[in-house]
Design a protein around this motif. Structure first.
Motif, PDB file in Angstrom:
ATOM      1  N   GLN A 144      33.581  36.218  80.041  1.00 43.04           N
ATOM      2  CA  GLN A 144      32.772  35.358  80.897  1.00 43.04           C
ATOM      3  C   GLN A 144      31.604  36.121  81.506  1.00 43.04           C
ATOM      4  N   ASN A 145      31.841  37.373  81.855  1.00 47.22           N
ATOM      5  CA  ASN A 145      30.757  38.207  82.397  1.00 47.22           C
ATOM      6  C   ASN A 145      29.671  38.473  81.362  1.00 47.22           C
ATOM      7  N   ASP A 172      43.440  47.068  84.693  1.00 41.91           N
ATOM      8  CA  ASP A 172      43.064  46.072  85.705  1.00 41.91           C
ATOM      9  C   ASP A 172      44.042  46.091  86.874  1.00 41.91           C
ATOM     10  N   LYS A 219      39.471  37.616  79.357  1.00 45.45           N
ATOM     11  CA  LYS A 219      38.670  36.405  79.560  1.00 45.45           C
ATOM     12  C   LYS A 219      37.578  36.631  80.604  1.00 45.45           C
ATOM     13  N   GLN A 220      37.921  37.357  81.672  1.00 44.48           N
ATOM     14  CA  GLN A 220      36.915  37.609  82.706  1.00 44.48           C
ATOM     15  C   GLN A 220      35.770  38.445  82.147  1.00 44.48           C
ATOM     16  N   TRP A 221      36.094  39.435  81.319  1.00 41.07           N
ATOM     17  CA  TRP A 221      35.033  40.259  80.730  1.00 41.07           C
ATOM     18  C   TRP A 221      34.143  39.413  79.827  1.00 41.07           C
TER      19      TRP A 221
END
Length: 479
Positions: free
Chosen positions: A355-356, A329, A351-353
């Protein structure tokens, strides 16, 4: 109307015959949580029907509990999604110098670590041996003599090598091995040391050898043996405190400096080979003029790494995946020089993955990739949602459940002796006053996901594992 009711009744009867009813599932949950050893415990339980992605039984599903090693399923899932199942760590080895017409290389052999936790791992013995690769590559280039030094470049990741939320008391033990840019031999060292009657070190050996690492004692002589080890990265040394009689100890500890261990292994291999090795320490500090790639070592594929780390609950492997995610990242955003808080970057990317993928991560308190930090917390509802999502996701044909170990003897004797032990896949997590399990049933084509997080039980660790195993038998035995 009567025909409609009859049809609905028939459908419900068939569902009860071939599936797990919400009523029977909830009865199993209620029976489990009513155990007296859980009277003061923090308990979360959830059972998910994967066809509908709905909870069919639960107990305190929104209560965040310490996750222990079940956190490894989170980082493994994100690694499959972000790195891909065929991802391999790469470790380049360079020749910094020149090769003469007579086959003499003058310069440094530089091993540039980039976070591969599997180099020289005893748990993945079938992978390519980087030491043998280096010697083979030297021979292939016609090099018969090396005048210079072998250098281990561990600078890709900065200090600290361990997560800031790990307990300092865990860092010296094999399960607390830190993650280095240049890892080797699972970042472990086998240490034997003898203490005299006054608590002083009279003899010590480390295998494989780790140049520079000392064994130092601050113990006092006593009639009892209670020695506690600590790692001191500044010396570096294995520090011993407590009290002891005159005796010899042998154990496996975390290696604070794996790069010198790898360098020493390469140098020993050179000295034992037909290639003449003339070590020149002065060359090691010189700036490279000519650099060429000698070897590009590649780790096993990610699926093999995840299978191994989930089976053995390897904290170092798991946390290395988090750092690899963070490094990917960081570099994708065009940033150079890995930050000291790379773990935070990795957690944010995980966490972003999630959430996606439609998973709410507000309830996920993630501090590392392994679950070793007691600050890692999550409710069973989070695991239920994540496991449900991962049950429907394939990454080049690979599912998370395909990489998870079977229950076998991980959840008590009752489940071990039951045929269900081969039909349930799960990840366990345990530490003092914590026992957790998350997984799927049946193993080949999961229809249900489950999560059980128990903190602060009053029985023994073996006792709570047996209780959870009995719960899983009650839940799935009649299906």
């Amino acid at each position: 109307m009567n025909k409609t009711l009859t049809l609905l009744t028939t459908i419900m009867a068939l569902a009860a015959t071939f599936g797990l009813s919400a009523q029977s599932a909830q009865e199993a949950v209620d029976k489990f949580v009513s155990n007296s050893s859980l009277r003061y415990a923090s308990v979360g339980v959830q059972v998910i029907d994967l066809d509908s992605a709905r909870s069919i039984a639960s107990y305190r599903p929104e209560q965040a509990n310490i996750t222990a090693s079940t956190m490894k399923t989170v980082v493994s899932s994100a690694a499959l999604g972000l790195l891909g199942p065929h991802f391999r760590f790469e470790t380049p080895v360079y020749l910094d110098g020149e090769v003469t017409d007579q086959g003499c290389f003058k310069g440094n052999i530089v091993i540039h670590g980039m976070g591969d936790p599997t180099l020289g791992s005893v748990f993945l013995p079938c992978q390519a041996n980087i030491v043998e690769e280096i010697l083979s590559a030297l021979r292939a280039q016609g090099i018969k003599r090396v005048e210079g030094a072998v250098v281990g470049d561990d600078s890709y990741y900065g200090f600290p090598y361990f997560d800031e939320d790990w307990d300092v008391g865990d860092l010296a033990y094999d399960y607390g091995a830190a993650v280095h840019a240049l890892s080797f031999h699972d970042n472990l060292m086998n240490v034997s040391f003898t203490l005299d009657g006054r608590g002083r070190v009279s003899r010590s050996t480390i295998t494989p050898p780790v140049p520079g690492v000392k064994v130092l004692s601050r113990c006092r002589g006593s009639k009892r043996n209670a020695v506690t080890p600590y790692l001191d990265y500044s010396v570096p040394a294995l520090m011993l405190t407590g009290e002891t009689t005159a005796r010899t100890y042998r154990n496996t500890y975390a290696n604070p400096t794996p790069a010198p261990m790898l360098v020493d292994s390469v140098e020993r291999a050179l000295l034992a080979s037909e290639i003449r090795y003339d070590h020149d320490a002065d060359v090691a500090g010189e700036v490279a003029v000519n650099r060429s790639l000698l070897v590009l070592h590649k780790s096993p594929e990610l699926t093999e790494i995840i299978t191994s780390l989930l089976d053995r609950s390897d904290n170092m492997f798991a946390h290395a995946l988090l750092r690899a995610i963070g490094a990917r990242d960081w570099e994708t955003r065009g940033m150079n020089h890995m930050p000291a808080d790379l773990d935070h970057v990795g957690v944010a990317a995980v966490k972003q993955w999630l959430q996606n993928q439609g998973i709410d991560t507000e309830s996920l308190f993630m501090r590392d990739g392994s679950g070793l930090a007691r600050a890692n917390k999550a409710p069973v509802s989070f695991f239920g949602n994540m496991l449900s999502m991962m049950a429907h996701r394939r990454f080049d044909g690979v599912r998370l459940c395909d990489l998870m170990p079977k229950a076998a003897g991980r959840a008590g004797k009752t489940l071990k002796d039951n045929p269900l032990s081969d039909q349930i896949v799960l990840k366990s997590g345990s530490m003092r006053h914590v026992q957790c399990f998350v997984g799927y049933y049946p193993a080949s084509e999961p229809r249900y996901a489950f999560a059980v997080l128990v903190n602060n039980f009053t029985c023994s660790q073996a006792g709570i594992r047996e209780q959870i195993g009995c719960f899983l038998v009650d839940l799935f035995e009649d299906l």
